[in-house]
Design an enzyme around this catalytic site. Structure first.
Site, short mmCIF file in Angstrom:
data_model
loop_
_atom_site.label_atom_id
_atom_site.label_comp_id
_atom_site.label_asym_id
_atom_site.label_seq_id
_atom_site.Cartn_x
_atom_site.Cartn_y
_atom_site.Cartn_z
N CYS A 2 44.21 41.34 39.99
CA CYS A 2 44.26 41.28 41.43
C CYS A 2 45.13 42.43 41.92
O CYS A 2 45.80 43.10 41.13
CB CYS A 2 44.86 39.95 41.91
N GLY A 28 40.13 43.91 42.98
CA GLY A 28 39.58 42.59 43.27
C GLY A 28 38.63 42.64 44.44
O GLY A 28 38.98 43.16 45.50
N ASN A 102 49.43 38.47 40.90
CA ASN A 102 48.51 39.18 40.01
C ASN A 102 48.86 38.82 38.59
O ASN A 102 50.01 39.00 38.16
CB ASN A 102 48.63 40.69 40.22
N TYR A 259 41.16 51.44 32.04
CA TYR A 259 40.08 51.16 33.00
C TYR A 259 40.51 50.65 34.37
O TYR A 259 40.00 51.08 35.39
CB TYR A 259 39.13 50.13 32.37
#
Length: 515
Positions: A2, A28, A102, A259
């Protein structure tokens, strides 16, 4: 994963939070929410969808105040289809609290039982973030002196959270009448940075998941929130910080660098862009050693995260670098789309080939990682259909063999192409002529080269070693069962709870008043 934001400013923050969430949208796409405070009252709006779709002008007008928090959600626990699980979460006692989170708690079920039986608190959703909020609320109540709350009590409460909670968590919270609280788990798994801005002789403060939000909003990066540390910015803009964990180990999530994070972010003192370039250099060196007779005509990245690695691979190998795929910017990232059928269909909607870059050539495709393998298989097929004579695939990350339990919704092991296959088997499965993976030690070296102080990393999806030390086979089986049950079709898409008819929640929440 998140994205979270928290800001204390000298002027209204609704636009700041909106702009910051748009910059963090890649973290997100399921839901978004903003909460602000003015005059001892909280204002909040949240709902499912992208930031641009959740907020309208009328919503922004209601989000008044000079401090607040924001959240973009990518579900890892709970339901992806329940708007009640959009964040921030609110609880009115004690003092009035709002929290955005998160990460993922690994002991949330035990905490739910503990809070019901001992703390006498009710959890209304299946979100671990609501669990975390209630743990914080209980610890604040226990640490406060009657009706009085001060800096000491707040930091004592965070220490209590660290004692009770396991897993990964980066948190921003609002305490009514007191200020903005932010803290990070004792392992520093999920990122959190601090920025400041001097304006007309006053200091404004911003905490965010990634430094790119600071850049865009005009704040200067000060530093990362340390593992186990809590920072408190009171409503008058005074900054306080304290280490609240008894023991810390700095082990950032490696997948942030591979990523998840934007390339223009700096996390834990490491440029994400430069780390990906280093990954390409190490991978090129491995290719020279292990595939010396393979003839390549051109290196082509699979957009977008792999581009820095592909550029460095091409340079190191002395090969041309070309863009062979054009990306449709209006299709969501396939990694975070539910369901294999949807994912397979979306690949060709998302990418299209530039045929002349493939026709009659032996091509080396470079991707950031290979998770399920579905996308890789489709892309290899697309390269062949575009006329490539041979197709090789390089992954800037090692094989993903294990589930992630710290805030990334990795598939179950049965869906991971590398979970029970050798690299030769994977190569055959995706239809490539050759496949090369990054070595884990080289991946770590790629990041450590930019910040030698980083001794440990959270790399469980690659090596099955869970840094928090509390993950058992039974726990992993339970996670897989939960994720299987939460797949599309298991829950109704129209189940939005108590909403206004369009799946969005709009709440004006009374706080406990001024300090």
């Amino acid at each position: 994963m998140c994205g979270i934001l928290g800001v204390v400013a000298t002027s209204p923050v609704n636009q700041l939070l909106y702009d910051g969430l748009q910059v963090l949208q890649h973290r997100g796409q399921d839901a978004a929410g903003i909460a602000t405070s003015e005059g001892g009252r909280f204002h909040m709006h949240k709902g499912p969808g992208l930031v641009r779709d959740v907020f309208r002008t009328r919503n922004m007008r209601d989000l008044t105040g000079n401090w607040g928090i924001g959240h973009v959600r990518y579900p890892t626990a709970g339901s992806a289809y329940n708007a009640a699980e959009a964040q921030p979460f609110y609880v009115n006692s004690p003092f009035g609290l709002l929290l955005a989170h998160n990460g993922n708690l690994t002991n949330s079920e035990a905490l739910k039982r503990e809070m019901y039986l001992s703390d006498l608190r009710h959890i209304n959703t299946s979100s671990d973030s609501e669990v975390l909020l209630n743990v914080l609320a209980h610890e604040l109540q226990a640490a406060s002196k009657g009706l009085k709350l001060d800096e000491e009590a707040i930091f004592t409460a965070v220490a209590g959270v660290h004692r009770r909670c396991r897993g990964a968590y980066a948190v921003v919270a609002m305490i009514a009448g007191y200020g903005l609280l932010a803290f990070r788990d004792p392992y520093g798994i999920r990122p959190l940075v601090i920025g400041r801005n001097e304006l007309d002789g006053a200091t404004e403060w911003l905490v965010a998941s990634e430094s790119v939000a600071l850049d865009v909003l005009g704040f200067r990066l000060l530093r990362d929130v340390a593992p186990g540390e809590a920072v408190l910015v009171d409503v008058d803009g005074r900054f306080h910080s304290r280490q609240c964990a008894a023991k810390t180990v700095h082990a950032p999530c490696m997948f942030e660098f591979v990523y998840l994070a934007r390339p223009d972010s700096i996390i834990d003192g490491v440029s994400v862009y430069e780390s990906r370039m280093k990954m390409g250099e190490f991978l090129a060196d491995k290719m020279k050693r292990t595939m010396p007779k393979v003839e390549i005509d051109v290196v082509i990245p699979i957009p977008d995260s792999s581009r820095p690695s592909a550029m460095q691979m091409a340079e190191r190998l002395g090969l041309p670098f070309r863009e062979g795929f054009v990306k449709n910017r209006y299709i969501g990232r396939t990694f975070i789309m539910p369901g294999q059928a949807t994912r397979k269909k979306s690949v060709r909607q998302k990418l299209n080939t530039i045929h002349q870059e493939f026709k009659g050539k032996s091509v080396l495709l470079v991707d950031d990682s290979i998770v399920r393998g579905t996308t890789s298989r489709e892309i290899v097929n697309m390269a062949r259909e575009a006329g490539a004579t041979r197709v090789y695939l390089a992954s800037a990350a090692p094989p993903v063999r294990y589930a992630n339990v710290y805030g990334i919704d990795m598939p179950t092991r049965g869906e991971l192409i590398a979970s029970d296959r050798s690299e030769e088997d994977i190569c055959r499965e995706i239809g490539a002529d050759g496949l090369i993976y990054q070595d884990l030690d080289d991946l770590k070296a790629s990041v450590r080269a930019l910040n030698p102080a980083l001794s440990f990393f959270e790399t469980s999806c690659f090596d099955g070693s869970y840094i928090t030390g509390d993950i058992t086979t039974e726990y992993l089986n339970g996670v897989e069962s939960q994720r299987s049950e939460a797949k599309p079709g298991k829950a109704g898409h129209g189940d939005h709870g108590d909403d206004n008819g369009d799946g969005q929640l709009d709440l004006n929440l009374a706080s406990s008043g001024e300090r």
